[in-house]
Design an enzyme around this catalytic site. Structure first.
Site, short mmCIF file in Angstrom:
data_model
loop_
_atom_site.label_atom_id
_atom_site.label_comp_id
_atom_site.label_asym_id
_atom_site.label_seq_id
_atom_site.Cartn_x
_atom_site.Cartn_y
_atom_site.Cartn_z
N SER A 271 0.83 -1.20 0.00
CA SER A 271 0.00 0.00 0.00
C SER A 271 0.88 1.26 0.00
CB SER A 271 -0.97 -0.04 1.19
OG SER A 271 -1.98 0.95 1.05
N HIS B 285 -7.78 -5.13 -0.91
CA HIS B 285 -6.59 -4.43 -0.45
C HIS B 285 -6.13 -4.96 0.92
CE1 HIS B 285 -3.87 -1.02 -0.91
NE2 HIS B 285 -4.01 -0.79 0.38
N ASP C 125 -9.34 -4.82 -5.42
CA ASP C 125 -8.78 -3.58 -4.87
C ASP C 125 -9.18 -2.40 -5.76
OD1 ASP C 125 -7.20 -1.67 -3.60
OD2 ASP C 125 -5.33 -2.78 -3.85
#
Length: 333
Positions: free
Chosen positions: A170, A305, A275
């Site tokens: 991320s 995610h 995601d």
């Protein structure tokens, strides 16, 4: 060793600080007077055995790392993975239980030494602070290697210093990408380290124009990243006055040609099918590939995610096993 201080959870007396101007529920609340709360939704855990220890990198900026070695003795000449946790640049810690569990497992299963960096957070320290901390962490590894530090021998003695990888998930993958681009044209600066590759797990990028997956992706329950949360993170982390087409957020905003001169190592990009970042991740992969860069793209079906740290679906465990297996293959090729 110097004491490592960690920010304390601040979830009391918020009414004393007036209007809340930005909030991501359960993670961060920013008040108009500048007061910031980060509730302790995810617990931090100490190192409890000899396979993980915390080390100070820079006591003045409170930059530190948690280093993991495989639990099986005798395994030496191992790749080194410098890792950056996720959290939208604004939350998260190398001591968070979910990262401690994931990285302990990764070090053991992928047979590597992991340096998990606890970088400065926004909005107190907006970008490029996290990138600066990332570069400083890599250079600290270099200094330990050059000095053959006795204090760090417990992990240094097990490393193959010519097999360095940079990784993160991320926002941490965004940091990994930007640290890689900073160091990619400076090979001599890294010696005796040799940067062999970068692993980007669901890298956090954005842009003013929305992608299809940002607008329409079906989100699993308890999604780790929604579009509104993404926007909050960018508002809190980018330099004041910047929008989401700033190159730190959108590396393709100024055209693919801007990336042509980057001497990047091999890159593996790990993309989650559900995601909201899927399209951005694939756009970056396609752009780099079109420039002749060596890019390996892996898609993880049926998960969203941060599945590998949040375990928020039935598929999280098998997909995490796949992810660990793919990372192992990439760093040992």
């Amino acid at each position: 060793m110097a004491t490592i201080s960690r920010p304390q959870a601040t979830n009391n007396h918020s009414h004393q600080h007036g209007v809340v101007v930005e909030e991501i529920e359960g993670l961060i609340r920013v008040h108009k007077n500048g007061y910031i709360e980060r509730p302790s939704t995810i617990p931090s855990v100490p190192c409890t055995n000899a396979t993980a220890r915390d080390v100070v990198i820079d006591k003045f900026s409170n930059l530190w790392a948690r280093i993991y070695v495989p639990s099986h003795p005798g395994a030496n000449n191992l790749p080194v993975l410098v890792y950056f946790h996720g959290g939208g640049f604004c939350v998260g810690s190398a001591a968070w239980s979910c990262y401690h569990e994931f990285l302990s497992n990764l070090a053991c299963k992928a047979s590597c030494v992991i340096v998990s960096v606890n970088y400065r957070l926004a909005p107190e320290n907006r970008l490029p602070a996290a990138y600066d901390d990332g570069v400083n962490a890599v250079m600290w590894v270099k200094q330990q290697a050059l000095s053959q530090s006795c204090e760090q021998k417990w992990w240094l003695s097990r490393c193959n210093l010519s097999s360095l990888f940079i990784s993160g998930d991320s926002a941490g993958a965004n940091i990994a990408y930007n640290v890689t681009t900073r160091l990619s044209n400076e090979h001599s600066v890294l010696k005796p380290l040799r940067l062999k590759g970068t692993v980007l797990i669901q890298p956090f990028f954005g842009g003013e124009a929305r992608t299809w997956s940002e607008k329409h992706a079906t989100q699993p329950p308890h999604s780790a990243l929604t579009l509104s949360n993404s926007d909050v993170y960018w508002r809190l982390s980018l330099p004041l006055g910047a929008n989401r087409d700033h190159p730190w957020c959108n590396p393709l905003a100024n055209g693919v040609a801007k990336l042509r001169d980057l001497r990047l190592p091999a890159i593996m990009v790990c993309v989650s099918e559900l995601d909201i970042l899927k399209d951005r991740n694939l756009e970056l992969c396609n752009a780099l590939t079109s420039l002749g860069k060596k890019v390996e793209t892996v898609m993880y079906k049926g998960v969203g995610h941060a599945f590998q740290v949040l375990h928020n679906s039935q598929l999280s465990h098998p997909r995490t096993q796949e992810l660990v297996s793919h990372i192992k293959a990439f760093i040992n090729q």
